[in-house]
Enzyme design. Structure first.
Site, mmCIF file in Angstrom:
data_model
loop_
_atom_site.group_PDB
_atom_site.id
_atom_site.type_symbol
_atom_site.label_atom_id
_atom_site.label_comp_id
_atom_site.label_asym_id
_atom_site.label_seq_id
_atom_site.Cartn_x
_atom_site.Cartn_y
_atom_site.Cartn_z
ATOM 1 N N ARG A 4 0.873 -1.179 0.000
ATOM 2 C CA ARG A 4 0.000 0.000 0.000
ATOM 3 C C ARG A 4 0.909 1.228 0.000
ATOM 4 O O ARG A 4 1.926 1.263 0.707
ATOM 5 C CB ARG A 4 -0.905 0.018 1.231
ATOM 6 C CG ARG A 4 -2.079 -0.959 1.162
ATOM 7 C CD ARG A 4 -3.102 -0.578 0.096
ATOM 8 N NE ARG A 4 -4.271 -1.443 0.056
ATOM 9 C CZ ARG A 4 -4.413 -2.509 -0.732
ATOM 10 N NH1 ARG A 4 -3.448 -2.854 -1.567
ATOM 11 N NH2 ARG A 4 -5.522 -3.214 -0.715
ATOM 12 N N GLU B 265 -2.786 7.598 -4.060
ATOM 13 C CA GLU B 265 -3.174 6.984 -5.325
ATOM 14 C C GLU B 265 -4.508 7.518 -5.840
ATOM 15 O O GLU B 265 -5.443 7.607 -5.041
ATOM 16 C CB GLU B 265 -3.284 5.479 -5.046
ATOM 17 C CG GLU B 265 -3.127 4.615 -6.239
ATOM 18 C CD GLU B 265 -2.870 3.172 -5.797
ATOM 19 O OE1 GLU B 265 -2.007 2.939 -4.929
ATOM 20 O OE2 GLU B 265 -3.582 2.316 -6.307
ATOM 21 N N HIS C 87 -0.979 -0.028 -9.863
ATOM 22 C CA HIS C 87 -1.601 -0.966 -8.909
ATOM 23 C C HIS C 87 -2.126 -2.204 -9.650
ATOM 24 O O HIS C 87 -3.320 -2.526 -9.594
ATOM 25 C CB HIS C 87 -2.725 -0.275 -8.135
ATOM 26 C CG HIS C 87 -3.027 -0.940 -6.822
ATOM 27 N ND1 HIS C 87 -3.430 -0.244 -5.708
ATOM 28 C CD2 HIS C 87 -2.980 -2.238 -6.434
ATOM 29 C CE1 HIS C 87 -3.630 -1.082 -4.694
ATOM 30 N NE2 HIS C 87 -3.361 -2.308 -5.123
HETATM 31 C C1 DGY Z 1 -5.555 -6.170 -2.967
HETATM 32 O O1 DGY Z 1 -6.269 -7.145 -3.251
HETATM 33 O O2 DGY Z 1 -5.516 -5.710 -1.825
HETATM 34 C C2 DGY Z 1 -4.693 -5.600 -4.046
HETATM 35 O O3 DGY Z 1 -4.114 -4.415 -3.676
HETATM 36 C C3 DGY Z 1 -5.438 -5.445 -5.335
HETATM 37 O O4 DGY Z 1 -5.678 -6.698 -5.834
#
Ligand code: DGY
Length: 344
Positions: free
Chosen positions: A246, A275, A293
């Site tokens: 993240r 983001e 992402h």
């Molecule tokens: C998640 O699933 O948390 C990813 O960041 C996106 O697939």
């Protein structure tokens, strides 16, 4: 069974097919993949639905959850669920679920794609050829860093921060590159100690010893800005930072300063602090690889994530324990019993 599921944004077909096959009425808040769901649409959808299927782009906060006293669950179509106020959901008696396990391999593969791309300058090479600049092979052209021991025979060190499913899968792949692996995750000390080929390291030691530092923790108060200016100063000047977890795990302004000043060799980012906005100066850095992402973005994985979210949503609707509930204690609460008694 209440039969309405509000899906915030269009999810892959396997998920929608499952909902349809169960006879559920589905409303999608946004079908254009490049446009966010307006808050008003989100609020209407939550009032309308018995269950909410959300993506990580929607903040599912206390105010949103409070809009519908008959909302029976939130099924996030992602493994991360930092977009959801889980404490508020639990207090309101609302189960929350995610999609764990499914995206482990895709995300681990992509971590390696980014690591190799930044170390071996793959995007730069691609841009160079496309720009028509490749006129003559050169012995000094696009020199990068080895990942395997290479001619020097020097084994590189991979530092894995966050040792859940994805961190461990990334570590396993390091064997193919004959790397030594260090791992740091205070919540997974026993797992790290049990994994052959992986050695526990305190955070500062991992940062100081690794040639590649890869981030895989969940975003929590503890991990927000875990990689700040101080942490970046601990890293080797020749080291690379990879983030597929993240964005807010990294202080992006500090990273831009470190990249500009060549304090570290480079970075590869699949996620960003605000983001999809980027920190000022990030785009101008020539030693960073950027991705939107997309670490879990294989056709198969995203389809399975959608199907898992749909299965969770159906369980929420039926008042059954969802396969991937993240706040299982909610089922014991009076708030949950009152909510299910009211129906969705
Ligand atoms: C998640 O699933 O948390 C990813 O960041 C996106 O697939």
């Amino acid at each position: 069974m209440p039969s309405r599921v509000f899906v915030t944004r269009r999810i892959p077909k396997p998920g929608l097919d499952l909902l349809a096959a169960a006879g559920v009425r589905t409303r999608i808040g946004q079908t254009d993949d490049e446009t966010a769901v307006p808050r008003a649409v989100l609020e209407d959808g939550v009032r309308w639905g018995g269950v909410l299927v959300s993506l990580l782009t929607e903040p599912v906060d206390a105010a949103l959850l409070a809009l519908n006293p008959r909302l029976l669950g939130v099924a996030n179509c992602a493994v991360g669920y930092d977009n959801i106020d889980v404490a508020a959901a639990t207090a309101l008696g609302i189960p929350v679920s995610n999609t764990p396990g499914i995206l482990t391999d895709s995300t681990a593969d992509f971590t390696w794609a980014l690591l190799l791309a930044v170390a071996r300058r793959v995007p730069e090479g691609d841009a160079y050829v496309r720009a028509g600049r490749y006129k003559l092979w050169g012995v000094n052209l696009m020199l990068g860093a080895d990942v395997s021991p290479g001619g020097s025979g020097q084994r590189k060190v991979l530092g894995v921060i966050g040792y859940g499913r994805i961190g461990a899968a990334v570590a396993r792949r390091a064997a193919g590159f004959e790397m030594d692996v260090l791992a740091y995750d205070p919540e997974a000390r026993a797992r790290i100690d049990a994994d052959p080929g992986v050695a526990w390291a305190e955070l500062d030691d991992l940062l100081a010893q690794s040639d590649f530092v890869t981030l895989h923790p969940a975003l929590t108060d503890r991990t927000r800005h875990l990689i700040d200016a101080r942490a970046l100063r601990r890293m080797k000047r020749t080291a690379y930072l990879i983030n597929v977890a993240r964005g807010p795990v990294v202080d992006e302004a500090a990273l831009v300063a470190a990249l500009r000043g060549r304090r570290i060799a480079g970075a590869a980012l699949d996620v960003f602090e605000r983001e999809p906005a980027l920190a000022p100066g990030l785009l101008e850095c020539d030693n960073v690889v950027l991705a939107p992402h997309m670490a879990s973005a294989s056709v198969d994985t995203r389809g399975r994530m959608a199907a898992a979210a749909a299965e969770n949503a159906l369980a929420h609707l039926r008042g059954e324990r969802a396969p991937n509930v993240v706040n299982s204690g909610v089922y014991e609460t009076a708030a949950y019993r009152e909510r299910t008694a009211a129906g969705g």
